[in-house]
Motif scaffolding. Structure first.
Motif, PDB file in Angstrom:
ATOM      1  N   MET A   1      14.149  20.075  -2.497  1.00 59.81           N
ATOM      2  CA  MET A   1      14.236  18.946  -1.569  1.00 59.81           C
ATOM      3  C   MET A   1      15.466  18.113  -1.897  1.00 59.81           C
ATOM      4  SD  MET A   1      11.473  15.872  -0.879  1.00 59.81           S
ATOM      5  CE  MET A   1      10.242  17.012  -0.266  1.00 59.81           C
ATOM      6  N   SER A   2      16.201  17.706  -0.869  1.00 64.66           N
ATOM      7  CA  SER A   2      17.375  16.848  -1.049  1.00 64.66           C
ATOM      8  C   SER A   2      17.452  15.850   0.094  1.00 64.66           C
ATOM      9  CB  SER A   2      18.659  17.684  -1.093  1.00 64.66           C
ATOM     10  OG  SER A   2      18.713  18.476  -2.253  1.00 64.66           O
ATOM     11  N   PHE A   3      18.173  14.784  -0.174  1.00 62.02           N
ATOM     12  CA  PHE A   3      18.334  13.724   0.818  1.00 62.02           C
ATOM     13  C   PHE A   3      19.811  13.351   0.925  1.00 62.02           C
ATOM     14  CE2 PHE A   3      14.172  13.321  -1.074  1.00 62.02           C
ATOM     15  CZ  PHE A   3      13.329  13.128   0.013  1.00 62.02           C
ATOM     16  N   ALA A   4      20.211  12.950   2.122  1.00 59.17           N
ATOM     17  CA  ALA A   4      21.530  12.365   2.324  1.00 59.17           C
ATOM     18  C   ALA A   4      21.339  10.912   2.735  1.00 59.17           C
ATOM     19  CB  ALA A   4      22.301  13.125   3.401  1.00 59.17           C
ATOM     20  N   LEU A   5      22.101  10.017   2.117  1.00 57.22           N
ATOM     21  CA  LEU A   5      22.103   8.618   2.521  1.00 57.22           C
ATOM     22  C   LEU A   5      23.431   8.356   3.222  1.00 57.22           C
ATOM     23  CD1 LEU A   5      23.001   5.450   1.794  1.00 57.22           C
ATOM     24  CD2 LEU A   5      20.721   5.913   2.669  1.00 57.22           C
ATOM     25  N   VAL A   6      23.359   8.032   4.507  1.00 61.52           N
ATOM     26  CA  VAL A   6      24.556   7.741   5.302  1.00 61.52           C
ATOM     27  C   VAL A   6      24.623   6.236   5.508  1.00 61.52           C
ATOM     28  CG1 VAL A   6      25.822   8.253   7.411  1.00 61.52           C
ATOM     29  CG2 VAL A   6      24.238   9.948   6.473  1.00 61.52           C
ATOM     30  N   ASP A   7      25.765   5.661   5.170  1.00 59.36           N
ATOM     31  CA  ASP A   7      25.897   4.207   5.123  1.00 59.36           C
ATOM     32  C   ASP A   7      27.202   3.806   5.794  1.00 59.36           C
ATOM     33  OD1 ASP A   7      25.751   1.526   4.442  1.00 59.36           O
ATOM     34  OD2 ASP A   7      26.431   1.830   2.392  1.00 59.36           O
ATOM     35  N   GLY A   8      27.131   2.838   6.708  1.00 54.66           N
ATOM     36  CA  GLY A   8      28.345   2.328   7.338  1.00 54.66           C
ATOM     37  C   GLY A   8      29.203   1.576   6.340  1.00 54.66           C
ATOM     38  N   ASN A   9      30.502   1.807   6.390  1.00 57.79           N
ATOM     39  CA  ASN A   9      31.430   1.150   5.463  1.00 57.79           C
ATOM     40  C   ASN A   9      31.820  -0.222   6.005  1.00 57.79           C
ATOM     41  OD1 ASN A   9      31.484   3.489   3.835  1.00 57.79           O
ATOM     42  ND2 ASN A   9      33.056   4.401   5.153  1.00 57.79           N
ATOM     43  N   ASN A  10      31.494  -1.286   5.235  1.00 54.81           N
ATOM     44  CA  ASN A  10      31.811  -2.652   5.667  1.00 54.81           C
ATOM     45  C   ASN A  10      31.407  -2.810   7.137  1.00 54.81           C
ATOM     46  OD1 ASN A  10      33.141  -2.832   3.100  1.00 54.81           O
ATOM     47  ND2 ASN A  10      34.976  -1.974   4.032  1.00 54.81           N
ATOM     48  N   PHE A  11      30.130  -2.585   7.422  1.00 51.57           N
ATOM     49  CA  PHE A  11      29.677  -2.291   8.776  1.00 51.57           C
ATOM     50  C   PHE A  11      30.079  -3.346   9.799  1.00 51.57           C
ATOM     51  CE2 PHE A  11      26.349  -2.113  12.097  1.00 51.57           C
ATOM     52  CZ  PHE A  11      26.609  -0.835  12.559  1.00 51.57           C
ATOM     53  N   TYR A  12      29.824  -4.614   9.510  1.00 58.95           N
ATOM     54  CA  TYR A  12      30.145  -5.648  10.494  1.00 58.95           C
ATOM     55  C   TYR A  12      31.649  -5.671  10.788  1.00 58.95           C
ATOM     56  CZ  TYR A  12      25.439  -7.676   9.895  1.00 58.95           C
ATOM     57  OH  TYR A  12      24.079  -7.888   9.863  1.00 58.95           O
ATOM     58  N   VAL A  13      32.454  -5.569   9.744  1.00 60.91           N
ATOM     59  CA  VAL A  13      33.906  -5.535   9.943  1.00 60.91           C
ATOM     60  C   VAL A  13      34.298  -4.296  10.739  1.00 60.91           C
ATOM     61  CG1 VAL A  13      36.125  -5.236   8.772  1.00 60.91           C
ATOM     62  CG2 VAL A  13      34.493  -6.932   7.933  1.00 60.91           C
ATOM     63  N   SER A  14      33.687  -3.158  10.427  1.00 65.56           N
ATOM     64  CA  SER A  14      34.002  -1.926  11.156  1.00 65.56           C
ATOM     65  C   SER A  14      33.696  -2.069  12.637  1.00 65.56           C
ATOM     66  CB  SER A  14      33.219  -0.746  10.575  1.00 65.56           C
ATOM     67  OG  SER A  14      33.642  -0.452   9.262  1.00 65.56           O
ATOM     68  N   CYS A  15      32.580  -2.721  12.969  1.00 65.34           N
ATOM     69  CA  CYS A  15      32.233  -2.937  14.379  1.00 65.34           C
ATOM     70  C   CYS A  15      33.295  -3.783  15.073  1.00 65.34           C
ATOM     71  CB  CYS A  15      30.876  -3.617  14.492  1.00 65.34           C
ATOM     72  SG  CYS A  15      29.469  -2.578  14.020  1.00 65.34           S
ATOM     73  N   GLU A  16      33.794  -4.801  14.390  1.00 67.73           N
ATOM     74  CA  GLU A  16      34.844  -5.641  14.978  1.00 67.73           C
ATOM     75  C   GLU A  16      36.119  -4.831  15.219  1.00 67.73           C
ATOM     76  OE1 GLU A  16      34.427  -8.607  16.040  1.00 67.73           O
ATOM     77  OE2 GLU A  16      32.563  -9.252  15.072  1.00 67.73           O
ATOM     78  N   ARG A  17      36.429  -3.936  14.310  1.00 67.69           N
ATOM     79  CA  ARG A  17      37.670  -3.181  14.419  1.00 67.69           C
ATOM     80  C   ARG A  17      37.633  -2.121  15.523  1.00 67.69           C
ATOM     81  NH1 ARG A  17      39.188  -2.227   7.985  1.00 67.69           N
ATOM     82  NH2 ARG A  17      40.617  -4.022   7.814  1.00 67.69           N
ATOM     83  N   VAL A  18      36.430  -1.627  15.852  1.00 69.44           N
ATOM     84  CA  VAL A  18      36.330  -0.589  16.880  1.00 69.44           C
ATOM     85  C   VAL A  18      36.983  -1.049  18.176  1.00 69.44           C
ATOM     86  CG1 VAL A  18      34.711   0.621  18.390  1.00 69.44           C
ATOM     87  CG2 VAL A  18      34.296   0.549  15.930  1.00 69.44           C
ATOM     88  N   PHE A  19      36.751  -2.295  18.560  1.00 68.88           N
ATOM     89  CA  PHE A  19      37.252  -2.803  19.837  1.00 68.88           C
ATOM     90  C   PHE A  19      38.502  -3.660  19.681  1.00 68.88           C
ATOM     91  CE2 PHE A  19      32.746  -1.942  20.284  1.00 68.88           C
ATOM     92  CZ  PHE A  19      32.724  -1.167  21.435  1.00 68.88           C
ATOM     93  N   ASN A  20      38.983  -3.801  18.463  1.00 75.60           N
ATOM     94  CA  ASN A  20      40.194  -4.591  18.221  1.00 75.60           C
ATOM     95  C   ASN A  20      41.024  -3.893  17.154  1.00 75.60           C
ATOM     96  OD1 ASN A  20      42.160  -6.522  17.887  1.00 75.60           O
ATOM     97  ND2 ASN A  20      40.760  -8.214  17.451  1.00 75.60           N
ATOM     98  N   PRO A  21      41.700  -2.800  17.515  1.00 80.02           N
ATOM     99  CA  PRO A  21      42.444  -2.008  16.522  1.00 80.02           C
ATOM    100  C   PRO A  21      43.519  -2.800  15.788  1.00 80.02           C
ATOM    101  CG  PRO A  21      42.228  -0.823  18.601  1.00 80.02           C
ATOM    102  CD  PRO A  21      41.765  -2.215  18.855  1.00 80.02           C
ATOM    103  N   ALA A  22      43.920  -3.946  16.337  1.00 79.67           N
ATOM    104  CA  ALA A  22      44.912  -4.765  15.652  1.00 79.67           C
ATOM    105  C   ALA A  22      44.397  -5.271  14.304  1.00 79.67           C
ATOM    106  CB  ALA A  22      45.312  -5.953  16.532  1.00 79.67           C
ATOM    107  N   LEU A  23      43.078  -5.198  14.099  1.00 75.78           N
ATOM    108  CA  LEU A  23      42.501  -5.640  12.826  1.00 75.78           C
ATOM    109  C   LEU A  23      42.589  -4.573  11.739  1.00 75.78           C
ATOM    110  CD1 LEU A  23      39.227  -7.341  14.150  1.00 75.78           C
ATOM    111  CD2 LEU A  23      41.393  -8.448  13.561  1.00 75.78           C
ATOM    112  N   ASN A  24      42.904  -3.345  12.128  1.00 68.51           N
ATOM    113  CA  ASN A  24      42.997  -2.267  11.141  1.00 68.51           C
ATOM    114  C   ASN A  24      44.051  -2.596  10.095  1.00 68.51           C
ATOM    115  OD1 ASN A  24      41.059  -0.842  12.536  1.00 68.51           O
ATOM    116  ND2 ASN A  24      42.528   0.432  13.640  1.00 68.51           N
ATOM    117  N   ASP A  25      43.701  -2.308   8.832  1.00 69.84           N
ATOM    118  CA  ASP A  25      44.604  -2.529   7.689  1.00 69.84           C
ATOM    119  C   ASP A  25      44.890  -3.998   7.434  1.00 69.84           C
ATOM    120  OD1 ASP A  25      44.879   0.291   7.405  1.00 69.84           O
ATOM    121  OD2 ASP A  25      46.413   0.290   8.965  1.00 69.84           O
TER     122      ASP A  25
END
Length: 423
Positions: A1-25
């Motif tokens: 038996m094995s498990f994978a834990l999938v976790d959003g990276n800096n999730f709230y910030v990532s959500c903001e960046r999806v629609f505002n690419p100028a925030l990248n980097d």
């Protein structure tokens, strides 16, 4: 038996960046209610020394000099992006356990034996392509070890690039890796319990793995004993054990501005009561005690102070929003005092019991609406919280949270959808 834990990276910030690419980097932070504290940071903000939970009013001037961009929490956006991400991840395993807004476990049992690192990278690519979000993937023989593997993947430890499968490491390599991780890294330990463990000579994850489980059970709890077993590769912590029903439901907020009139307080208390009742029904609980409180700002020496509260015991348990709202507003009328400027109000529901249990009273609470509550929850689940509310919640014009830095609700409001124009 094995498990994978999938976790959003800096999730709230990532959500903001999806629609505002100028925030990248760029250094970006997301703030808590009323733009109070930092609750999410980009890697660039972390590199500048911005601390989690740092009060924004204390660091704002210096942070803005460094080019840090701050956003108010856009909960509608984050919840919708979470739902999209979880729907994608459900396609990778029939055994999905959503743990938080940005985390879920995927069970590998029953799947054809894949190259698990390639499988993890496929997950990352799919989520990135379909949502724009970045995730890390940790794979281990237990949920606790998969959480640690996810931490290693995000920290790029042991040569891992966002995906870490502990099975690729020998036992000695695993132990060497665990010896580098502070004990507070372990799922469910945290900094406070970690400090206690360090006082006992258990400073690293490897120390905890090698500790005597029976002794830790006597000193702490059965959960700690299970954690040690999980670190040694024996699955024994069930996600449903960790998500057991809460003993209290609390809903409170500080207002965006001080409130002095009773009508606004009534709207706020009615809104908080509706949220608390919704949480009750979500965990199939009912309450036998309603506690209401209102507070003026204790730090304002220039203002008169009043902290009012009242607890109402109920003759029988209920989860009905309308009944609880009627009681809460009656209590508010008893504790409200004119001439004060209030900063915060809240409701605490306690003495909880399972919805299918409980002794009914001969007196009873009149006017229960179980069918209406089911309809209310179904409509709000489908069309968004707040679609259908009681009239007591009003228009909420002068007491909501201060969110002066909020981005548009790109995915949940028609009037805020992104538009494209031909060049």
């Amino acid at each position: 038996m094995s498990f994978a834990l999938v976790d959003g990276n800096n999730f709230y910030v990532s959500c903001e960046r999806v629609f505002n690419p100028a925030l990248n980097d760029k250094p970006v932070v997301v703030l808590s209610n009323n733009d109070g504290c930092v609750v999410s940071r980009s890697a660039e903000a972390k590199a500048l020394g911005i601390k989690m939970a740092a009060p924004w009013f204390k660091i704002r001037d210096e942070a803005e000099k460094l080019g840090v961009m701050a956003f108010s929490s856009n909960y509608a956006l984050y919840a919708d992006m979470s739902n999209r991400m979880m729907s994608i991840l459900a396609g990778f395993s029939p055994h999905q356990e959503v743990y938080s807004i940005d985390e879920c476990f995927l069970g590998l049992q029953g799947l054809k034996e894949p190259d698990r690192e390639v499988w993890g990278q496929t997950i990352r690519q799919r989520v990135r392509q379909w949502t724009g979000l970045s995730v890390g993937v940790g794979i281990g023989p237990t949920r606790t070890l998969s959480k640690l593997a996810n931490h290693c993947a995000k920290m790029h430890l042991a040569g891992n690039d966002w995906v870490c499968d502990l099975a690729t490491l020998s036992k000695n390599e695993q132990d060497a890796l665990l010896a580098t991780l502070p004990v507070g890294t372990v799922w469910g330990v945290g900094w406070r319990l970690g400090r206690t463990l360090r006082d006992l000579g258990i400073a690293t994850v490897l120390d905890l793995k090698r500790a005597d489980p029976k002794t830790l059970r006597r000193r702490f709890s059965v959960t700690m004993e299970k954690t040690v077993a999980e670190l040694n590769g024996s699955p024994c912590i069930d996600i449903h054990d960790l998500a057991e029903a809460k003993r209290q439901v609390i809903c409170s907020r500080s207002f965006g501005q001080l409130v002095s009139n009773e009508a606004s307080l009534r709207e706020a208390v009615a809104h908080f009561t509706a949220l608390a009742a919704e949480k009750l029904r979500a965990q199939s609980s009912r309450t036998e005690s309603v506690h209401i409180y209102i507070r003026t700002p204790a730090h304002r020496d220039d203002l008169p102070q009043h902290h009012g509260s009242l607890t109402i015991p109920l003759p029988e348990p209920t989860d009905d929003t309308l009944i609880l709202t009627r009681l809460a507003l009656w209590a508010l009328k008893k504790i409200y005092r004119e001439g004060y400027r209030y900063l915060k109000a809240g409701i605490v529901l306690s003495e909880l019991s399972a919805a299918h249990q409980g002794q009914m009273s001969l007196i009873g609470l009149s006017g229960s609406h179980p069918a209406l509550m089911r309809t209310l929850d179904q409509i709000n689940a489908r069309w968004g919280r707040g679609t259908l509310v009681s009239g007591a919640e009003g228009k909420r014009l002068d007491w909501p949270m201060r969110r002066n830095r909020m981005s548009p609700s790109y995915t949940t409001k028609w009037q805020e959808l992104m538009t494209a124009t031909a060049g």
